[in-house]
Scaffold this motif. Structure first.
Motif, PDB file in Angstrom:
ATOM      1  N   THR A  45     -35.584  57.000 -14.277  1.00  0.00           N
ATOM      2  CA  THR A  45     -36.626  56.099 -13.777  1.00  0.00           C
ATOM      3  C   THR A  45     -36.047  54.745 -13.399  1.00  0.00           C
ATOM      4  N   GLN A  46     -35.167  54.215 -14.256  1.00  0.00           N
ATOM      5  CA  GLN A  46     -34.566  52.909 -13.969  1.00  0.00           C
ATOM      6  C   GLN A  46     -33.721  52.967 -12.707  1.00  0.00           C
ATOM      7  N   LEU A  47     -32.993  54.065 -12.506  1.00  0.00           N
ATOM      8  CA  LEU A  47     -32.170  54.202 -11.309  1.00  0.00           C
ATOM      9  C   LEU A  47     -33.060  54.316 -10.064  1.00  0.00           C
ATOM     10  N   HIS A  48     -34.151  55.075 -10.187  1.00  0.00           N
ATOM     11  CA  HIS A  48     -35.085  55.216  -9.058  1.00  0.00           C
ATOM     12  C   HIS A  48     -35.694  53.868  -8.695  1.00  0.00           C
ATOM     13  N   ASP A  49     -36.104  53.100  -9.704  1.00  0.00           N
ATOM     14  CA  ASP A  49     -36.692  51.785  -9.450  1.00  0.00           C
ATOM     15  C   ASP A  49     -35.679  50.845  -8.804  1.00  0.00           C
ATOM     16  N   LYS A  50     -34.437  50.939  -9.229  1.00  0.00           N
ATOM     17  CA  LYS A  50     -33.385  50.088  -8.673  1.00  0.00           C
ATOM     18  C   LYS A  50     -33.181  50.375  -7.179  1.00  0.00           C
ATOM     19  N   LYS A  61     -31.958  52.014   1.447  1.00  0.00           N
ATOM     20  CA  LYS A  61     -31.463  53.218   2.105  1.00  0.00           C
ATOM     21  C   LYS A  61     -30.074  53.555   1.581  1.00  0.00           C
ATOM     22  N   GLU A  62     -29.828  54.866   1.470  1.00  0.00           N
ATOM     23  CA  GLU A  62     -28.532  55.334   0.980  1.00  0.00           C
ATOM     24  C   GLU A  62     -27.401  54.771   1.846  1.00  0.00           C
ATOM     25  N   GLY A  63     -26.389  54.247   1.197  1.00  0.00           N
ATOM     26  CA  GLY A  63     -25.237  53.706   1.904  1.00  0.00           C
ATOM     27  C   GLY A  63     -25.342  52.233   2.228  1.00  0.00           C
ATOM     28  N   LYS A  64     -26.532  51.653   2.029  1.00  0.00           N
ATOM     29  CA  LYS A  64     -26.729  50.242   2.323  1.00  0.00           C
ATOM     30  C   LYS A  64     -26.377  49.393   1.102  1.00  0.00           C
ATOM     31  N   LEU A  65     -26.176  48.107   1.329  1.00  0.00           N
ATOM     32  CA  LEU A  65     -25.817  47.178   0.266  1.00  0.00           C
ATOM     33  C   LEU A  65     -26.871  47.179  -0.839  1.00  0.00           C
ATOM     34  N   GLY A  66     -26.414  47.317  -2.068  1.00  0.00           N
ATOM     35  CA  GLY A  66     -27.316  47.309  -3.212  1.00  0.00           C
ATOM     36  C   GLY A  66     -27.771  48.677  -3.665  1.00  0.00           C
ATOM     37  N   TYR A  67     -27.550  49.700  -2.839  1.00  0.00           N
ATOM     38  CA  TYR A  67     -27.980  51.064  -3.209  1.00  0.00           C
ATOM     39  C   TYR A  67     -27.000  51.649  -4.225  1.00  0.00           C
ATOM     40  N   ASP A  68     -27.515  52.153  -5.322  1.00  0.00           N
ATOM     41  CA  ASP A  68     -26.687  52.736  -6.378  1.00  0.00           C
ATOM     42  C   ASP A  68     -26.689  54.252  -6.219  1.00  0.00           C
ATOM     43  N   ASP A  69     -25.551  54.816  -5.798  1.00  0.00           N
ATOM     44  CA  ASP A  69     -25.469  56.263  -5.587  1.00  0.00           C
ATOM     45  C   ASP A  69     -24.776  56.960  -6.747  1.00  0.00           C
ATOM     46  N   GLY A  70     -24.767  56.310  -7.914  1.00  0.00           N
ATOM     47  CA  GLY A  70     -24.103  56.890  -9.078  1.00  0.00           C
ATOM     48  C   GLY A  70     -25.051  57.649  -9.983  1.00  0.00           C
ATOM     49  N   TYR A  71     -24.583  57.896 -11.194  1.00  0.00           N
ATOM     50  CA  TYR A  71     -25.388  58.571 -12.212  1.00  0.00           C
ATOM     51  C   TYR A  71     -26.371  57.589 -12.852  1.00  0.00           C
ATOM     52  N   PRO A  72     -27.393  58.108 -13.537  1.00  0.00           N
ATOM     53  CA  PRO A  72     -28.184  57.238 -14.417  1.00  0.00           C
ATOM     54  C   PRO A  72     -27.259  56.601 -15.452  1.00  0.00           C
ATOM     55  N   GLU A  73     -27.614  55.431 -15.926  1.00  0.00           N
ATOM     56  CA  GLU A  73     -26.718  54.673 -16.810  1.00  0.00           C
ATOM     57  C   GLU A  73     -26.309  55.458 -18.049  1.00  0.00           C
ATOM     58  N   PHE A  74     -27.262  56.188 -18.666  1.00  0.00           N
ATOM     59  CA  PHE A  74     -26.924  56.918 -19.886  1.00  0.00           C
ATOM     60  C   PHE A  74     -25.826  57.946 -19.635  1.00  0.00           C
TER      61      PHE A  74
END
Length: 254
Positions: A50-55, A60-73
């Motif tokens: 949920t936190q990753l989705h909200d972030k 848009k994917e590939g744009k500045l600020g987009y996190d394409d990694g795993y959830p933090e846990f």
């Protein structure tokens, strides 16, 4: 070698299988590693899906600020080695189908927008969980929270309908080596090969489940599955690199 051990249990649990959703949703028999890491992450306050989705909301994917990694846990805990031991005589927990209504209005295209949900739940599941001490900061924080009975978020067993109980927390000293050539926990079928000869002094049991092991990075689907075994058959051969003993029993860490 050290590990922290605790009993994980609940009145009910549901670790939903993603491959069946027609008549009913079905559950895995045992908590799997990604779900266990999510529970540990909740205890120490790490972000989840949920936190990753909200972030990423509005980006848009590939744009500045987009996190394409795993959830933090998962990003922080995926390298932990864990041992999972079903606290049931043959490793199998009773299951029942529960039926309830999802009446939020947009759940179904049927008249009234009501969706009838059928879901399989585990009844009174319990496991002994061990986490191997890898001397990381993440392990130290998890151990400190478990020992002091603290949690940032409420831990649950698969869904927030199923609250988790955590008891019998203790630090164990582990030894390498195999004493009686039996494994008391779940273990990977490809890592340790069992004997086909049934034990002579007790009733034979053999439980196998195709269980999620890690997450795919882009979409966070289950990326790899392993055949996990729970049995009282002896081990013929295999890789004992992450098999450790305590109090006369051997545990495999995955």
């Amino acid at each position: 070698m050290k590990a922290i051990s605790f009993k994980l249990s609940g009145k009910t649990a549901c670790f939903r299988k993603p491959d069946v959703n027609q008549f009913a949703y079905f559950t895995y028999n045992n908590i799997h590693k990604p779900a266990l890491l999510g529970l540990l992450g909740a205890i120490v306050g790490l972000g989840g899906y949920t936190q990753l989705h909200d972030k990423n909301r509005g980006l848009k994917e590939g744009k500045l600020g987009y996190d394409d990694g795993y959830p933090e846990f998962y990003e922080k805990l995926q390298t932990l080695k864990v041992s999972i031991t079903p606290l049931a005589p043959n490793g199998y927990f009773s299951k029942k189908i529960q039926t309830f209504n999802n009446s939020v209005g947009y759940a179904s295209q049927e008249m009234g927008g009501n969706l009838i949900v059928r879901e399989q739940w585990l009844e009174n599941p319990a496991w002994q969980i061990m986490i191997l001490d890898d001397e990381s900061g993440e392990y130290q924080k998890i151990a400190e929270y478990l020992e002091n009975k603290k949690a940032v978020y409420i831990p649950y067993l698969g869904k927030n309908d199923h609250f988790a109980n955590i008891d019998e927390v203790k630090v164990l000293e582990l030894e390498s080596g195999i004493e009686d050539i039996k494994i008391s926990s779940l273990f990977d079928e490809k890592t340790l090969q069992i004997s086909k000869i049934a034990p002579k002094s007790e009733l034979s049991f053999y439980f196998k489940e195709f269980s999620p092991f890690n997450l795919q990075k882009k979409y966070h689907f289950y990326d790899e599955y392993k055949q996990l075994i729970f049995t009282n058959h002896k081990i013929n051969e295999g890789d004992y690199s992450f098999v450790f003993s305590n109090d006369g029993k051997n545990y495999a860490f995955i």
